[in-house]
Design an enzyme around this catalytic site. Structure first.
Site, PDB file in Angstrom:
ATOM      1  N   GLY A  11      -4.914  -4.277  -4.166  1.00 34.34           N
ATOM      2  CA  GLY A  11      -4.702  -4.877  -2.853  1.00 34.34           C
ATOM      3  C   GLY A  11      -5.968  -4.832  -2.018  1.00 34.34           C
ATOM      4  O   GLY A  11      -6.697  -3.838  -2.030  1.00 34.34           O
ATOM      5  N   ALA A  22     -22.959  -2.554   1.434  1.00 33.65           N
ATOM      6  CA  ALA A  22     -23.694  -1.293   1.349  1.00 33.65           C
ATOM      7  C   ALA A  22     -24.170  -1.026  -0.073  1.00 33.65           C
ATOM      8  O   ALA A  22     -25.303  -0.588  -0.285  1.00 33.65           O
ATOM      9  CB  ALA A  22     -22.816  -0.146   1.843  1.00 33.65           C
ATOM     10  N   VAL A  23     -23.311  -1.276  -1.054  1.00 32.42           N
ATOM     11  CA  VAL A  23     -23.684  -1.060  -2.451  1.00 32.42           C
ATOM     12  C   VAL A  23     -24.871  -1.946  -2.831  1.00 32.42           C
ATOM     13  O   VAL A  23     -25.851  -1.479  -3.427  1.00 32.42           O
ATOM     14  CB  VAL A  23     -22.492  -1.350  -3.392  1.00 32.42           C
ATOM     15  N   ARG A  72      -4.604  -8.547 -10.148  1.00 30.38           N
ATOM     16  CA  ARG A  72      -3.973  -7.550 -10.998  1.00 30.38           C
ATOM     17  C   ARG A  72      -4.322  -7.908 -12.446  1.00 30.38           C
ATOM     18  O   ARG A  72      -4.395  -9.073 -12.795  1.00 30.38           O
ATOM     19  CB  ARG A  72      -2.457  -7.549 -10.811  1.00 30.38           C
ATOM     20  N   ASP A 103      -5.364   3.605  -6.218  1.00 25.60           N
ATOM     21  CA  ASP A 103      -5.026   4.458  -7.350  1.00 25.60           C
ATOM     22  C   ASP A 103      -5.151   3.744  -8.684  1.00 25.60           C
ATOM     23  O   ASP A 103      -5.775   4.252  -9.622  1.00 25.60           O
ATOM     24  CB  ASP A 103      -3.594   4.984  -7.175  1.00 25.60           C
ATOM     25  N   THR A 125      -7.984   1.144   0.473  1.00 28.72           N
ATOM     26  CA  THR A 125      -6.558   0.838   0.554  1.00 28.72           C
ATOM     27  C   THR A 125      -6.056   1.187   1.947  1.00 28.72           C
ATOM     28  O   THR A 125      -6.414   2.233   2.489  1.00 28.72           O
ATOM     29  CB  THR A 125      -5.737   1.616  -0.492  1.00 28.72           C
ATOM     30  N   ASP A 127      -3.184   2.132   2.604  1.00 32.83           N
ATOM     31  CA  ASP A 127      -2.120   3.130   2.488  1.00 32.83           C
ATOM     32  C   ASP A 127      -2.600   4.552   2.770  1.00 32.83           C
ATOM     33  O   ASP A 127      -1.782   5.430   3.024  1.00 32.83           O
ATOM     34  CB  ASP A 127      -1.504   3.080   1.088  1.00 32.83           C
ATOM     35  N   ASP A 129      -3.641   6.718   0.685  1.00 28.40           N
ATOM     36  CA  ASP A 129      -2.913   7.552  -0.278  1.00 28.40           C
ATOM     37  C   ASP A 129      -3.761   8.018  -1.456  1.00 28.40           C
ATOM     38  O   ASP A 129      -3.225   8.347  -2.514  1.00 28.40           O
ATOM     39  CB  ASP A 129      -1.683   6.798  -0.797  1.00 28.40           C
ATOM     40  N   ARG A 171       3.233   1.748   0.710  1.00 28.42           N
ATOM     41  CA  ARG A 171       3.703   2.079  -0.630  1.00 28.42           C
ATOM     42  C   ARG A 171       4.503   3.370  -0.580  1.00 28.42           C
ATOM     43  O   ARG A 171       5.483   3.444   0.155  1.00 28.42           O
ATOM     44  CB  ARG A 171       2.526   2.159  -1.614  1.00 28.42           C
ATOM     45  N   GLU A 187      10.470   6.192  18.842  1.00 30.59           N
ATOM     46  CA  GLU A 187      11.515   7.192  19.030  1.00 30.59           C
ATOM     47  C   GLU A 187      11.852   7.918  17.724  1.00 30.59           C
ATOM     48  O   GLU A 187      12.207   9.094  17.734  1.00 30.59           O
ATOM     49  CB  GLU A 187      12.775   6.538  19.600  1.00 30.59           C
ATOM     50  N   LYS A 213      17.032   5.326  29.319  1.00 33.16           N
ATOM     51  CA  LYS A 213      16.144   4.501  28.515  1.00 33.16           C
ATOM     52  C   LYS A 213      16.875   3.237  28.080  1.00 33.16           C
ATOM     53  O   LYS A 213      18.007   3.290  27.596  1.00 33.16           O
ATOM     54  CB  LYS A 213      15.667   5.283  27.290  1.00 33.16           C
TER      55      LYS A 213
END
Length: 319
Positions: A11, A22-23, A72, A103, A125, A127, A129, A171, A187, A213
């Site tokens: 993704g 940068a690379v 993919r 990952d 990513t 995420d 993660d 994810r 909330e 509220k």
């Protein structure tokens, strides 16, 4: 080492372009020939590899997505697919590869390293993660995108005195939902790392109504359930009518924040340095505000998880 390559996989995430830049420029500064692999591992297998110069990455630091594109590639999971990727690199004399992704992308980099191609992973990513790094590229930008959406939805929630459920990506990780929920004053926040209780959500909604509220915002991470599922549970349990907003892929796009641009620049440059140090099977990341590198195998160990303290704080502040 004279020739290296860079690819993006999985993704897309804001900041990938800044990392590619940068690379390429760090590599050229160090006297390397730098190649771009288009369309991720699929492009590697198909030989979609082109040499990049400093001008090739001009005017991309502010752009979302990835100029190298992504895809993919189930074929790369096979020995035959990886062997073809190795052959494509060897044929061009490319001696090292920098992989920007999540990952799944890291697993491909690890497999290539084991087959003799030095690889370095850069965490890209939304995420957040990836084990071993405090932050990944794209997380900060996606977070601000979600916060902006929460703020706008709250305006409507206030005007119509309604409860809104907002579903965010991530994810199996709850970082994006948790951080956005705290920043947006939600909330209730439902994340995969913590058990949820519909009765507790209802109690919180009642407490809010009891103190006058007129509206509420609930945040649910996609790894828990869909926003529509939560809406149906609330209606079945208490007859609570809600409105649902699924933010979807809007969270992946957009110009990267300053934080993501700087992070990408640091990560990309460090990845080149790691290759020049003759190391393989390594990931770069950030811990305690310092750029670090560590074995890719650490990424695949049990995830350290989100901040318990921040989750508890979210509950304390949403009384």
């Amino acid at each position: 080492m004279k020739k290296i390559a860079v690819l993006t996989s999985g993704g897309d995430a804001p900041g990938m372009n800044a990392a590619i830049r940068a690379v390429v420029r760090k590599g050229i500064f160090e006297g390397l020939d730098v190649f771009g692999v288009y369309n991720g591992y699929q492009g590697l297998i198909e030989g979609k590899i082109e040499r990049l110069d400093a001008g090739s990455v001009g005017d991309i630091i502010q752009k979302g997505g990835t100029m190298l594109h992504s895809s993919r590639c189930p074929e790369f999971k096979t020995p035959e697919g990886r062997a073809e990727g190795v052959r494509q690199l060897s044929e061009r004399g490319i001696e090292g590869l920098i992989v920007i992704g999540g990952d799944g992308s890291y697993r491909g980099a690890q497999a290539l390293s084991q087959e003799g191609v030095p690889c370095v992973g850069v965490p890209g990513t939304i995420d957040n993660d990836i084990n071993g790094t405090d932050y990944t590229l794209g997380f900060d930008t996606a977070l601000n995108t979600v916060i902006d959406a929460i703020d706008k939805i709250r305006d409507t929630a206030t005007s119509h005195e309604r409860t809104f459920i907002i579903e965010v990506m991530g994810r199996d990780a709850g970082d994006l939902a948790l951080w956005a929920g705290v920043a947006g004053g939600a909330e209730s926040i439902l994340i995969p790392e913590k058990p949820h209780d519909v009765d507790e959500i209802i109690t919180r909604l009642r407490q809010g109504t009891g103190r006058g509220k007129k509206h509420s915002i609930l945040i649910v991470a996609e790894g828990v359930m869909t926003a529509q599922d939560l809406a149906e549970k609330l209606k079945e349990a208490e007859g609570i009518e809600t409105r649902v907003s699924v933010l979807g892929h809007i969270q992946r796009g957009g110009s990267p924040t300053g934080r993501d641009r700087v992070l990408a620049s640091k990560f990309g440059a460090r990845a080149v340095e790691v290759l020049l140090e003759g190391r393989a099977g390594v990931a770069v990341g950030m811990r305690n505000h310092a750029v670090i590198d560590y074995p890719l195998t650490e990424v695949f160990s049990r995830r350290e998880g989100m901040e318990d303290g921040l989750y508890e704080l979210s509950k304390e502040l949403s009384i």
